[in-house]
Design an enzyme around this catalytic site. Structure first.
Site, PDB file in Angstrom:
ATOM      1  N   HIS A 113     -20.401  18.363  26.877  1.00  0.00           N
ATOM      2  CA  HIS A 113     -21.584  18.961  27.353  1.00  0.00           C
ATOM      3  C   HIS A 113     -22.531  18.552  27.006  1.00  0.00           C
ATOM      4  CE1 HIS A 113     -18.572  22.773  27.138  1.00  0.00           C
ATOM      5  NE2 HIS A 113     -18.226  22.069  28.344  1.00  0.00           N
ATOM      6  N   SER A 181     -10.221  26.234  22.160  1.00  0.00           N
ATOM      7  CA  SER A 181      -9.754  28.183  22.445  1.00  0.00           C
ATOM      8  C   SER A 181      -9.365  27.711  24.181  1.00  0.00           C
ATOM      9  CB  SER A 181     -10.408  28.556  22.099  1.00  0.00           C
ATOM     10  OG  SER A 181     -11.513  28.531  22.754  1.00  0.00           O
TER      11      SER A 181
HETATM   12  N1  APR Z   1      -7.399  21.129  14.572  1.00  0.00           N
HETATM   13  C1  APR Z   1      -6.843  21.536  15.594  1.00  0.00           C
HETATM   14  N2  APR Z   1      -7.321  22.701  16.248  1.00  0.00           N
HETATM   15  C2  APR Z   1      -7.965  23.323  15.419  1.00  0.00           C
HETATM   16  C3  APR Z   1      -8.650  23.200  14.016  1.00  0.00           C
HETATM   17  C4  APR Z   1      -7.784  21.666  13.170  1.00  0.00           C
HETATM   18  N3  APR Z   1      -8.085  21.381  12.477  1.00  0.00           N
HETATM   19  N4  APR Z   1      -9.077  23.986  13.307  1.00  0.00           N
HETATM   20  C5  APR Z   1      -9.831  24.320  14.314  1.00  0.00           C
HETATM   21  N5  APR Z   1      -9.196  24.658  15.868  1.00  0.00           N
HETATM   22  C6  APR Z   1      -8.792  25.501  16.549  1.00  0.00           C
HETATM   23  C7  APR Z   1      -9.542  26.400  17.051  1.00  0.00           C
HETATM   24  O1  APR Z   1      -7.638  27.472  16.613  1.00  0.00           O
HETATM   25  C8  APR Z   1      -9.563  26.863  18.153  1.00  0.00           C
HETATM   26  O2  APR Z   1      -8.314  26.814  19.006  1.00  0.00           O
HETATM   27  O3  APR Z   1     -10.040  25.038  17.397  1.00  0.00           O
HETATM   28  C9  APR Z   1     -10.667  25.696  18.063  1.00  0.00           C
HETATM   29  C10 APR Z   1     -11.958  25.747  18.831  1.00  0.00           C
HETATM   30  O4  APR Z   1     -12.196  27.002  19.867  1.00  0.00           O
HETATM   31  P1  APR Z   1     -13.687  26.340  19.774  1.00  0.00           P
HETATM   32  O5  APR Z   1     -14.866  27.392  19.174  1.00  0.00           O
HETATM   33  O6  APR Z   1     -13.435  28.003  20.885  1.00  0.00           O
HETATM   34  O7  APR Z   1     -14.627  25.234  20.438  1.00  0.00           O
HETATM   35  P2  APR Z   1     -14.387  24.438  21.973  1.00  0.00           P
HETATM   36  O8  APR Z   1     -12.734  25.297  22.659  1.00  0.00           O
HETATM   37  O9  APR Z   1     -14.246  23.229  21.479  1.00  0.00           O
HETATM   38  O10 APR Z   1     -15.298  25.360  22.802  1.00  0.00           O
HETATM   39  C11 APR Z   1     -15.287  25.109  23.611  1.00  0.00           C
HETATM   40  O11 APR Z   1     -17.560  26.130  24.431  1.00  0.00           O
HETATM   41  O12 APR Z   1     -19.800  27.327  23.286  1.00  0.00           O
HETATM   42  C12 APR Z   1     -19.070  26.222  23.505  1.00  0.00           C
HETATM   43  O13 APR Z   1     -20.220  24.191  24.257  1.00  0.00           O
HETATM   44  C13 APR Z   1     -19.384  24.504  22.962  1.00  0.00           C
HETATM   45  O14 APR Z   1     -17.877  23.102  24.297  1.00  0.00           O
HETATM   46  C14 APR Z   1     -17.950  23.751  23.209  1.00  0.00           C
HETATM   47  C15 APR Z   1     -16.900  24.797  24.180  1.00  0.00           C
END
Ligand code: APR
Length: 237
Positions: A113, A181
């Site tokens: 990204h 997520s």
């Molecule tokens: N260790 C592991 N996982 C964790 C922790 C932790 N300490 N804290 C939170 N999480 C998990 C949450 O449970 C959640 O499932 O991290 C995940 C974050 O999910 P999102 O906020 O949706 O982030 P991500 O999956 O990276 O999003 C994907 O969405 O907005 C766009 O471009 C952006 O790259 C990003 C993409």
């Protein structure tokens, strides 16, 4: 040559990471209850339409993210992945735009990204620059005279690195998913390219159980705790 042969003989571990791996460094995730998308609307700051409507707001949003990045450090999860390189050919595919995998010592990192520290031309996507500090300003131009934009894949834009990422996923001997997520495609679809017989680990405190991928072990724990443990186990095998 010797290094090349050594890597050929090593098992390949492919790791798909998301915002959760950087959470313990102090970077907010997107979709957790205190996540960035609670504070901002995607359509205001992370689409090409937003950029056309209000460049100042989009620039400011990413300036804040970049400024914060200068204040945080990699955590135990990033360091554990770097340690894994002692015995494995480790390829990271990250959805994150931070540079914490790089600073944690990992050597092969594919950014799906984009990268927060980089900016690019708005007329030629191949003109990519690394910003010196945290601040991009309206009026900062590329060498062809067009406004520079964040080097970020916004919602609705192509994800050019998805093809190499899919090819790497298909080559995995072990596949890990950490801190995502799995809501955003095409990144979330990479699991489908991993052969069924390959062991898969999914580390996320809120990991959902609905993936019917074969050989998938779900570890509902923070990355900073679970990943160092898993890495020690794999290094000892
Ligand atoms: N260790 C592991 N996982 C964790 C922790 C932790 N300490 N804290 C939170 N999480 C998990 C949450 O449970 C959640 O499932 O991290 C995940 C974050 O999910 P999102 O906020 O949706 O982030 P991500 O999956 O990276 O999003 C994907 O969405 O907005 C766009 O471009 C952006 O790259 C990003 C993409």
């Amino acid at each position: 040559m010797i290094t090349f042969v050594k890597i050929m003989l090593m098992k390949k571990i492919v790791v798909l990471t998301g915002a959760g791996i950087s959470a313990e460094s102090g970077i907010k995730t997107f979709r957790d209850s205190d996540g960035l998308w609670e504070e901002y609307r995607i359509e205001d700051v992370a689409t090409y339409d937003a950029w056309q409507r209000n460049q100042e707001l989009v620039i400011e949003f990413y300036n804040q993210r970049r400024k914060q990045l200068l204040e945080v450090e990699p955590n135990a999860a990033h360091y554990a992945l770097a340690k894994l390189e002692a015995r494995f050919d480790v390829q990271i595919i990250t959805q994150n735009v931070d540079d914490l995998h790089e600073r944690g010592g990992s050597s092969k990192i594919l950014h799906l990204h984009g990268e927060l520290k980089k900016v690019r031309s708005t007329v030629d996507e191949n003109l990519i620059y690394t910003l010196k500090g945290w601040e991009l300003k309206k009026g900062d131009l590329c060498e062809k005279g067009s406004q520079l934009r964040p080097h970020i894949v916004w919602f609705g834009e192509d994800v050019p690195m998805i093809i190499p990422a899919a090819e790497l996923s298909a080559q995995a001997d072990i596949f890990m998913v950490v801190g995502t997520s799995m809501n955003v495609y095409p990144a979330a679809g990479l699991l489908n390219y991993v052969p069924a017989n390959v062991p898969k680990y999914f580390i996320d405190p809120n990991a959902k159980d609905f993936y019917n991928a074969r050989n998938l072990m779900i570890i509902k724990e923070k990355a900073g705790i679970a990943l160092p443990e898993l890495v020690e186990k794999l290094l000892a095998e």
